[in-house]
Design an enzyme around this catalytic site. Structure first.
Site, PDB file in Angstrom:
ATOM      1  N   GLU A 168      12.817  60.140  64.889  1.00 11.64           N
ATOM      2  CA  GLU A 168      13.595  61.449  64.996  1.00 11.64           C
ATOM      3  C   GLU A 168      13.302  62.196  65.982  1.00 11.64           C
ATOM      4  O   GLU A 168      14.155  63.114  66.731  1.00 11.64           O
ATOM      5  CB  GLU A 168      13.342  62.093  63.325  1.00 11.64           C
ATOM      6  N   CYS A 187       7.938  62.390  58.494  1.00 19.28           N
ATOM      7  CA  CYS A 187       6.805  62.913  58.126  1.00 19.28           C
ATOM      8  C   CYS A 187       6.820  64.527  58.360  1.00 19.28           C
ATOM      9  O   CYS A 187       7.818  65.040  58.622  1.00 19.28           O
ATOM     10  CB  CYS A 187       6.060  62.591  58.914  1.00 19.28           C
ATOM     11  N   CYS A 197       7.570  65.637  62.002  1.00 17.07           N
ATOM     12  CA  CYS A 197       9.052  65.630  62.219  1.00 17.07           C
ATOM     13  C   CYS A 197       9.851  66.677  61.377  1.00 17.07           C
ATOM     14  O   CYS A 197      11.058  67.202  61.999  1.00 17.07           O
ATOM     15  CB  CYS A 197       9.604  64.125  62.093  1.00 17.07           C
ATOM     16  N   HIS A 205       8.003  59.252  67.004  1.00 20.28           N
ATOM     17  CA  HIS A 205       8.925  58.850  65.815  1.00 20.28           C
ATOM     18  C   HIS A 205      10.194  58.728  66.144  1.00 20.28           C
ATOM     19  O   HIS A 205      10.830  59.496  67.144  1.00 20.28           O
ATOM     20  CB  HIS A 205       8.595  59.670  64.486  1.00 20.28           C
TER      21      HIS A 205
END
Length: 161
Positions: free
Chosen positions: A88, A114, A117, A86
């Site tokens: 991040e 999510c 994360c 992802h």
């Protein structure tokens, strides 16, 4: 002596500025489902950026196809069933790779993190998350709230030509 007339310059505020940078970063994404960009900021300075996609040196989903699509995995579920990281995660990894502390920073991201994360954001010491769109993960919302991490939604301005 004549006084010059001051001209008002149309500048984005800091949140808009950094979310626009995150949007630009998202354009590097190789994800076939959702392009996401992230920017870590401290003291109005960019520390690191990240976008979602496969790890360095392995084939992108553009080449292999989307595993999540092939398995009909709904958005917001089964995050482990994906070749990519992802945005991040990549921003946090980039900062660590270069030895940059992100404790006390602000994460600007094009969509809500999510739950995986969110856990990384909490343990990395990020103090605030600024997003421009939502994501269907209530656990993430609950954990960030419990950790007293501010989540601020800002409406992204339309692109100007």
């Amino acid at each position: 002596m004549k006084t010059k007339k001051k001209t008002k310059v149309n500048r984005p505020d800091w949140d808009e500025y950094f979310i626009r940078i995150a949007l630009l970063v998202s354009e590097r994404s190789t994800c076939l489902r959702r392009k996401v960009g992230a920017v870590l900021v401290k003291g109005k300075r960019v520390l690191a950026t990240g976008y979602n996609g496969a790890p360095s040196g392995i084939k992108h989903c553009e080449e292999t196809g989307c595993l999540r699509e092939n398995l009909n995995v709904p958005s917001g579920e089964r995050h482990e069933l994906c070749r990519g990281l992802h945005a991040e995660q990549n921003a946090i990894i980039q900062a660590a790779y270069h030895g940059v502390s992100i404790k006390g920073s602000v994460l600007y991201i094009t969509c809500h993190p999510c739950s995986v994360c969110a856990k990384m954001i909490i343990n990395a010491g990020i103090k605030e998350v600024v997003i421009s769109e939502g994501y269907p993960d209530k656990l993430s919302q609950d954990m960030l709230k419990e950790a007293n991490i501010s989540v601020k939604y800002i409406k992204r301005e339309k692109k100007q030509d």
